[in-house]
Design an enzyme around this catalytic site. Structure first.
Site, PDB file in Angstrom:
ATOM      1  N   HIS A  67       0.821  -1.211   0.000  1.00  0.00           N
ATOM      2  CA  HIS A  67       0.000   0.000   0.000  1.00  0.00           C
ATOM      3  C   HIS A  67       0.862   1.272   0.000  1.00  0.00           C
ATOM      4  O   HIS A  67       0.549   2.246  -0.677  1.00  0.00           O
ATOM      5  CB  HIS A  67      -0.947  -0.052   1.203  1.00  0.00           C
ATOM      6  N   GLU A  70       2.040   1.832  -3.396  1.00  0.00           N
ATOM      7  CA  GLU A  70       0.939   2.397  -4.204  1.00  0.00           C
ATOM      8  C   GLU A  70       0.928   3.928  -4.056  1.00  0.00           C
ATOM      9  O   GLU A  70       0.784   4.655  -5.041  1.00  0.00           O
ATOM     10  CB  GLU A  70      -0.382   1.786  -3.750  1.00  0.00           C
ATOM     11  N   HIS A  71       1.095   4.427  -2.832  1.00  0.00           N
ATOM     12  CA  HIS A  71       1.184   5.888  -2.637  1.00  0.00           C
ATOM     13  C   HIS A  71       2.407   6.460  -3.365  1.00  0.00           C
ATOM     14  O   HIS A  71       2.326   7.521  -3.979  1.00  0.00           O
ATOM     15  CB  HIS A  71       1.306   6.212  -1.146  1.00  0.00           C
ATOM     16  N   GLU A 147      -3.537   7.805   7.618  1.00  0.00           N
ATOM     17  CA  GLU A 147      -4.608   7.007   7.022  1.00  0.00           C
ATOM     18  C   GLU A 147      -4.956   5.841   7.942  1.00  0.00           C
ATOM     19  O   GLU A 147      -6.126   5.511   8.145  1.00  0.00           O
ATOM     20  CB  GLU A 147      -4.161   6.496   5.641  1.00  0.00           C
TER      21      GLU A 147
END
Lengths: 455, 441
Positions: A67, A70-71, A147
């Site tokens: 993840h 992905e950022h 997040e």
């Protein structure tokens, strides 16, 4: 933007695809599979690139890296400076995003059909030329920690789900949250991101899905032009497959968090679709989830919310398709004055009813009618249709399984539904998670009758 | 009941918007008034064998009485939980049997009932028959009300423990005070609600003359006329007029710091914003895209997230309603850095108001909004949403056709002027839930 998809399906699993007539497929010489779904309703196009790499491919100690990477994919390449990807897509009138799940990572843009070459050029560029710097990484990992705080740490239901998954699975990587453990996020470095990127971001580990007002042949030519020059560096991306050991008995856990209402999850280990042609149990479990929670007249709502009024809400869900093991999951929030023990007993009573008496033809027909209608409604969302194709490819079934799965769902019998209820909804497969609500500090929680977790 | 001559007006619009090199056909909206007095908007489209229908009324939360806040919402909910000749289970299973989906919006202004169904005749007719009964013959059973009150109260109590809902409620109160836009269901107000309250609210708010019917999909014009009539002809008659008081646009500056054990502070900053028919609507919309509405490329995102990594999500928006809705900036960030983030948000906002956007930013905003226009109308669901809004707020039927031209004409000076007239950084409400401990009340 850049959000996480949890592998949770609290409603009638995935609806299955009917009309696959205009789906075209070709594999480039570098191994990139290109799938085109033509839809000429509006002059728009969606591009999605799916990498078969998700949180389940991570290792202990570096959870969350799929993840975080992905950022980082928005942080620039040799030719496109940090932030420029988003600026160029925006200037082209586009909307974009990305998501990571346990099974895959995907990136997408939606724009006017004339802008597809731009989207392909940018997406192909970051498949190979990502510029990973320690400075950008340090900033972005802080964003991801925020997040995590927002999605999980400050959200009792997510915390409960995370803790439950860590309890359900002893070995399989589904025990780790997609967003990663906070302590791992603290420890991740740009070097971890580089290792991840170099291992998984290969054309022969990806599927490109293009949907919209396009001509398939033109799309294949464009794909060849932009993605074709990227050489795959390995013959085949290899990965470790895990088999979760058998469960040896019921597991129970409690999560304390600030909340007013308690909550209960009951998760039964259940089979995952292996062979869409030969399997029948996963289809029967999908229908079972529909009978329990597929519509407002389904059993849990009818019996527990409306008739017995023992819960203020209740749900059930099962997702037959995934790369790893599956769960048949119940969730419920007790009514005022009822406790989780009473709710657990009521859920078990619903299960006993299924096991002993099965489902009736009317219920079965209702769920199948919903599946049929859902297939038509799906045509209203180009994005969702493309998404199903990408998911099926990334999970290893292939998009051509979609129409087959639909047929198979329609063929499920009442006896099969009863049989899977009997086979899988039993204590040895079960993990029970309970949210024990804690008062906010400085505000004493009033005692309520019937509460088993008084404070 | 006001009976108007059948089909008073028929206005069809088929236009092309050709801006920035992108041509796209907007949906052809047909419009008439049904015999019942309802206003109807219709887009005929046979691409997919399905039909969407919605019927909206001025029956949202702002029409509640102060001591009975929650009546509007419960009325809407109970309409689908029992009608003449059908129990709540009959309604639910009647829809589920044919794969139809009963829904509807509920907000500060509007409340409505909607259905999505296959367009095949017998299926469609069953779905629309149930919808017609939900709209016109709800029975509001006593026991169902008691149960739904209990569930509502439980949800309200749970929301009182969660930082997001706590901040939203405190923020709305701070902006609207006693204005009906500040009305929210409370445990005490819901407890008092009776069946008589619900029946009364239904009778005075769900009237044919005030209904807005939107129809989108696979039916003919003739059938659409019949559908609109069937859904509204037997609505209760009422002469009651409901209007909202004006929103006080200048509010006193305020800052509430509310304690909460969460790891993050939930920060909201804002003021009354703009109405749906505001003269500055397009200017403020485009300006806000630059400030905090444009996803990854907004100033707030750039300053708070991209440059400093202070938050995952930071945004600003105008909620356009009948009267000015909220102008809201929001973010969540870990407690220790909440004050730093709040200062940064304030500075970003005041810079924007003082200097306006750059020409380059404005061009980028126009490129995105105009170039992305086809994405606003590429599904039946999106189009029926627009039909509902155009009908309810009396926007011109050419709203979609005019949209890109209006955006194209916006200037930097207009944005700066409109923001500085609307948003006074010295007179805004701030709410911080889970505020840093040392400064907490």
């Amino acid at each position: 933007m850049r959000f996480i998809l949890f592998y949770i399906a609290l409603f009638l699993g995935c609806a299955f695809n009917a009309a696959n007539a205009e789906v075209f497929e070709r594999t480039l010489s570098n191994g990139l599979k290109v799938i085109v779904k033509e839809d000429h309703r509006a002059p728009v196009v969606v591009q999605q690139i799916w990498y078969k790499a998700g949180a389940m491919d991570e290792s202990t100690g570096t959870t969350g890296i799929a993840h975080v990477l992905e950022h980082m994919m928005f942080k620039g390449t040799e030719d496109v400076p940090a932030g420029e990807f988003s600026k160029r897509i925006a200037a082209a009138g586009g909307r974009e995003n990305a998501f990571t799940s346990s099974d895959y990572t995907a990136y997408f843009q939606q724009l006017h059909k004339s802008k597809l070459p731009l989207a392909m050029e940018l997406e192909a560029d970051r498949m190979r030329n990502l510029n990973l710097t320690a400075e950008e990484f340090a900033k972005e990992v802080n964003v991801v920690k925020e997040e995590r705080r927002m999605r999980t740490d400050d959200n009792p239901q997510s915390l409960m789900y995370e803790t439950m998954m860590a309890t359900v699975y002893q070995q399989h990587p589904y025990q780790h949250p997609v967003i990663g453990w906070m302590n791992d996020l603290e420890a991740l470095t740009v070097a971890d991101a580089k290792i991840w990127y170099d291992k998984w971001y290969e054309p022969n580990n990806a599927t490109l899905v293009i949907g919209g007002d396009v001509d398939a042949e033109e799309v294949f030519a464009l794909a060849k032009k932009y993605y074709g020059p990227i050489k795959s560096r390995v013959q085949e991306v290899t990965r470790r497959e895990y088999t979760e050991p058998s469960q040896l008995g019921i597991k129970r856990l409690v999560v304390k968090a600030p909340a007013e209402l308690p909550q209960i999850f009951m998760a039964y280990r259940a089979p995952t679709m292996q062979d869409p042609e030969k399997d029948w149990k996963p289809y029967a479990l999908e229908i079972l989830a529909g009978v329990l929670d597929g519509n407002a007249s389904a059993r849990l709502n009818k019996h527990l919310v409306r008739e017995q009024q023992i819960v203020s809400s209740a749900g059930a869900g099962y997702d037959s398709t995934s790369r790893g093991p599956s769960l048949f999951l119940f969730d419920a929030t007790p009514s005022e004055g009822k406790n989780v023990e009473e709710v657990e007993a009521a859920l078990r009573q619903e299960i006993a009813l299924l096991v002993n008496e099965g489902v009736n033809e009317k219920e079965l027909k209702r769920i199948k009618a919903q599946v049929t209608a859902g297939e038509v409604y799906k045509l209203d969302s180009l994005f969702y249709q493309a998404m199903q194709v990408g998911q099926m490819e990334s999970m290893g079934y292939g998009h051509r399984a979609l129409p087959l799965m639909l047929e198979k769902l329609q063929a499920v019998t009442a006896e099969q539904v009863q049989q899977v209820a009997k086979e899988f909804l039993k204590d040895d497969n079960l993990t029970v998670a309970v949210l024990d609500p804690q008062p906010l500090s400085g505000k004493p929680k009033p005692q309520r009758k019937g509460m088993s977790h008084g404070h | 009941m006001a009976i108007k001559s059948k089909i008073m007006t028929v206005i069809s619009v088929a236009a092309l918007c050709c801006t920035a090199g992108i041509a796209c056909a907007t949906p052809k909206i047909q419009h008439w008034q049904s015999e019942s007095g309802a206003k109807v908007l219709f887009v005929e489209d046979h691409n997919i064998p399905m039909l969407d229908v919605s019927v909206n009324f001025a029956a949202g939360s702002s029409f509640d009485a102060v001591d009975k806040a929650g009546v509007a919402s419960l009325t809407r909910r109970l309409m689908a939980l029992g009608v003449t000749g059908m129990s709540e289970d009959d309604i639910a299973s009647g829809m589920a049997d044919i794969g139809a989906v009963l829904g509807g919006d509920f907000g500060q202004d509007m409340a409505g009932v909607s259905v999505r169904t296959l367009s095949q005749a017998e299926v469609r007719d069953q779905a629309l028959d149930i919808m017609a009964r939900v709209l016109q013959t709800p029975v509001f059973p006593e026991d169902v009300l008691a149960r739904e009150k209990t569930r509502t109260i439980a949800a309200l109590k749970d929301a009182e423990t969660k930082p997001g809902p706590i901040s939203n409620r405190a923020f709305r109160k701070a902006i609207y005070g006693d204005h009906p836009y500040g009305l929210m269901s409370e445990v005490d107000s819901v407890e008092k609600i009776t069946v008589a309250d619900i029946q009364d609210f239904y009778r005075t708010h769900y009237n044919s003359g005030k209904a807005v019917v939107a129809i989108m999909g696979d039916v003919s014009r003739q059938l659409a006329e019949q559908i609109a009539e069937n859904l509204t002809a037997k609505l209760p008659a009422s002469d009651a007029m409901h209007s909202l008081p004006e929103v006080a646009m200048q509010i006193a500056s305020s800052e509430q710091r509310i304690k909460h054990p969460a790891t993050q502070s939930h920060i909201l900053v804002g003021a009354p914003g703009m109405s749906r028919t505001d003269a500055d609507y397009t200017v403020l919309y485009v300006g806000n895209y630059i400030l905090g509405g444009g996803g990854f490329v907004s100033r707030l995102m750039e300053e708070v997230r991209e440059q400093r990594g202070l938050a995952y999500s930071v945004y600003s928006y105008f909620m356009p309603l009948k009267q000015p809705g909220l102008f809201q900036i929001g973010l969540q960030t870990k407690k220790e850095q909440a004050d730093e983030a709040l200062l940064l948000v304030r500075k970003t906002l005041s810079d924007f108001i003082e200097h306006g956007p750059t020409e380059k930013e404005l061009q980028a905003a126009k490129d995105n909004i105009i170039g992305g226009f086809p994405l606003r109308i590429n599904s039946n669901r999106k189009i029926i949403g627009y039909l509902g809004v155009i009908g309810y707020y009396d926007l011109p039927l050419t709203y979609l056709d005019d949209f890109t031209d209006k955006v194209e004409k916006v200037t930097v000076e207009q944005i700066q002027d409109a923001f500085s007239r609307r948003i006074n950084p010295e007179a805004m409400a701030t709410v911080i839930v889970g505020a840093p401990e040392e400064a907490t009340q």
